[in-house]
Write a protein that holds these residues in place. Structure first.
Motif, short mmCIF file in Angstrom:
data_model
loop_
_atom_site.label_atom_id
_atom_site.label_comp_id
_atom_site.label_asym_id
_atom_site.label_seq_id
_atom_site.Cartn_x
_atom_site.Cartn_y
_atom_site.Cartn_z
N ASP A 90 -6.21 -10.60 4.47
CA ASP A 90 -6.45 -10.94 5.87
C ASP A 90 -5.22 -10.75 6.74
N THR A 91 -4.04 -10.80 6.14
CA THR A 91 -2.80 -10.82 6.91
C THR A 91 -2.08 -9.47 6.94
N CYS A 92 -2.14 -8.72 5.83
CA CYS A 92 -1.27 -7.55 5.66
C CYS A 92 -2.00 -6.23 5.85
N ASP A 93 -1.20 -5.18 6.09
CA ASP A 93 -1.75 -3.83 6.20
C ASP A 93 -1.98 -3.22 4.83
N ARG A 94 -0.99 -3.39 3.95
CA ARG A 94 -1.09 -2.86 2.60
C ARG A 94 -0.83 -3.97 1.60
N LEU A 95 -1.27 -3.74 0.36
CA LEU A 95 -1.18 -4.76 -0.67
C LEU A 95 -0.75 -4.13 -1.98
N ALA A 96 0.23 -4.74 -2.63
CA ALA A 96 0.67 -4.33 -3.96
C ALA A 96 0.43 -5.47 -4.93
N VAL A 97 -0.01 -5.15 -6.14
CA VAL A 97 -0.31 -6.14 -7.17
C VAL A 97 0.69 -5.97 -8.31
N MET A 98 1.38 -7.08 -8.68
CA MET A 98 2.35 -7.03 -9.76
C MET A 98 1.80 -7.72 -11.00
N TYR A 99 2.18 -7.18 -12.16
CA TYR A 99 1.85 -7.82 -13.43
C TYR A 99 2.99 -7.53 -14.40
N ALA A 100 3.51 -8.58 -15.02
CA ALA A 100 4.57 -8.45 -16.03
C ALA A 100 5.74 -7.62 -15.53
N GLY A 101 6.14 -7.86 -14.26
CA GLY A 101 7.32 -7.21 -13.73
C GLY A 101 7.13 -5.84 -13.14
N ARG A 102 5.89 -5.33 -13.16
CA ARG A 102 5.63 -4.00 -12.62
C ARG A 102 4.51 -4.04 -11.58
N VAL A 103 4.53 -3.07 -10.67
CA VAL A 103 3.43 -2.90 -9.74
C VAL A 103 2.36 -2.08 -10.45
N VAL A 104 1.13 -2.65 -10.53
CA VAL A 104 0.05 -1.95 -11.23
C VAL A 104 -0.98 -1.37 -10.26
N GLU A 105 -0.92 -1.78 -8.99
CA GLU A 105 -1.83 -1.21 -7.99
C GLU A 105 -1.24 -1.40 -6.61
N GLU A 106 -1.50 -0.42 -5.73
CA GLU A 106 -1.02 -0.51 -4.36
C GLU A 106 -1.91 0.33 -3.47
N GLY A 107 -2.22 -0.21 -2.27
CA GLY A 107 -3.07 0.52 -1.34
C GLY A 107 -3.37 -0.31 -0.11
N PRO A 108 -4.28 0.16 0.76
CA PRO A 108 -4.68 -0.64 1.93
C PRO A 108 -5.17 -2.01 1.48
N ALA A 109 -4.73 -3.05 2.18
CA ALA A 109 -4.97 -4.43 1.73
C ALA A 109 -6.45 -4.74 1.52
N ARG A 110 -7.26 -4.43 2.49
CA ARG A 110 -8.68 -4.76 2.37
C ARG A 110 -9.34 -3.96 1.26
N ALA A 111 -8.94 -2.69 1.07
CA ALA A 111 -9.52 -1.87 0.02
C ALA A 111 -9.16 -2.40 -1.36
N VAL A 112 -7.90 -2.83 -1.55
CA VAL A 112 -7.49 -3.38 -2.85
C VAL A 112 -8.24 -4.67 -3.14
N TYR A 113 -8.44 -5.48 -2.12
CA TYR A 113 -9.14 -6.75 -2.32
C TYR A 113 -10.62 -6.54 -2.60
N ASP A 114 -11.25 -5.63 -1.88
CA ASP A 114 -12.70 -5.42 -2.02
C ASP A 114 -13.06 -4.54 -3.22
N THR A 115 -12.26 -3.50 -3.47
CA THR A 115 -12.61 -2.54 -4.52
C THR A 115 -11.34 -2.19 -5.31
N ALA A 116 -10.79 -3.17 -6.01
CA ALA A 116 -9.58 -2.94 -6.80
C ALA A 116 -9.84 -1.86 -7.85
#
Length: 340
Positions: free
Chosen positions: A233-259
């Motif tokens: 709701d707040t950001c333009d883009r979103l990155a997801v981290m797991y175990a010290g690495r970024v595993v996904e990155e893209g437009p915030a709403r797209a990552v949230y709705d269709t990871a």
């Protein structure tokens, strides 16, 4: 009549605007030798001028370590490598004098626990005025006036400058932290879990406040949270981290709705959707815990918890790669995007 602040432009190199923040292949390790703990492993992220990037993940995935690394606030036991470019200048190669000048004025951090970040024996106005006195050639009276103006900017009366932290509510203390972060007009604000432990109504107010200030003052924002819904709701883009690495990155709403990555999908599914009775009655979680950074599993670090794991996931460790226009993911199931 309220006037809009003049928009600042980032420095340019060869006519191209310089990114507010660019992280390249960042590694952070605690300790040394056989007991070394890799907390951040090869992270690369970019925050463009005036844009908002969200960073999500469970506790222990390296988010706060990354935030502290941006201004070299980690303890001496931490070893850093890679590049952290603030407006094109590498933080990791700065001399101490330059680094002190960049802190507050170039980039500032809103920490997640205001009560622990504010000094309990000093009035909040003095604490807001301190970085102004350190970074600007000004008088104590002018610094106090600036502190009062900042308090009003974040929705608190200037008269509250004489209060001590314990005399304020949790939401008011968080507003003070935001005022401190704005004190020296930074180009970048890093908000590390800025709404932790706040009630839902206060959380919404703080998030709207951050959004308004970022838009009005043309500030870039890196917001860190475990809450994908807040970041979407707040950001333009979103990155997801797991175990010290970024595993996904893209437009915030797209990552949230269709990871695209199974971990991003699991994080998103853990939050019930308003208007969706099925998700509200049975929100899905993710079994297990993130791996111990000192004993990471082989292959993809997510495969022991992954609901769609393949045999090859135990040996293959996929890199973050283009998976769709404007999106990247690190999963063997995702075919690389075909260049257009």
């Amino acid at each position: 009549m309220r006037t809009r602040r003049r928009v600042r432009t980032q420095p340019e190199a060869g006519g191209v605007p310089v990114n507010a923040l660019e992280i390249k292949n960042l590694h952070v390790t605690y300790g040394s030798g056989p007991g070394a703990v890799p907390a951040v492993r090869g992270v690369g992220l970019t925050v463009e001028p005036g844009r908002k990037l969200g960073l999500a993940g469970e506790s222990g995935c390296g988010k706060s370590t990354l935030a502290l690394a941006l201004l070299r606030l980690l303890p001496p036991t931490a070893t850093l490598s890679g590049e952290i470019l603030l407006a094109g200048e590498d933080v990791l190669t700065m001399k101490w004098g330059r680094l002190r000048a960049v802190r507050w004025a170039g980039a500032s951090i809103v920490f997640q626990s205001a009560m622990h970040s504010l000094n309990p024996v000093h009035r909040i106005g003095d604490q807001i005025a301190e970085p102004v006195l350190l970074h600007r050639r000004t008088t104590p009276a002018a610094a106090r006036a600036r502190a009062g103006a900042l308090l009003e900017q974040v929705g608190l009366p200037a008269a509250r400058a004489g209060a001590y932290p314990h005399e304020l509510s949790g939401g008011q203390r968080q507003r003070v932290m935001i005022a401190m972060a704005l004190a020296c007009d930074p180009r970048l604000i890093v908000a590390d879990e800025p709404t932790t432990a706040l009630d839902v109504m206060t959380q919404a107010q703080i998030l709207r406040l951050i959004e308004r200030l970022v838009a009005d003052q043309d500030i870039s924002l890196l917001m860190i949270s475990h809450d994908l819904a807040v970041l979407a709701d707040t950001c333009d883009r979103l990155a997801v981290m797991y175990a010290g690495r970024v595993v996904e990155e893209g437009p915030a709403r797209a990552v949230y709705d269709t990871a695209l990555h199974p971990y991003g999908h699991a994080l998103s599914a853990a939050f019930p959707r308003v208007g969706d009775p099925a998700s509200r009655r049975a929100p899905r979680g993710l079994p297990g815990d993130p791996p111990d950074p000192s004993a990471l599993p082989g292959g993809c670090t997510f495969h022991p918890r992954c609901p769609v794991t393949l045999d090859r996931c135990a040996t293959d460790d996929p890199e973050l790669r283009d998976a769709a226009p404007g999106r990247r993911a690190a999963c063997v199931r995702i075919a690389p995007a075909v260049p257009s």
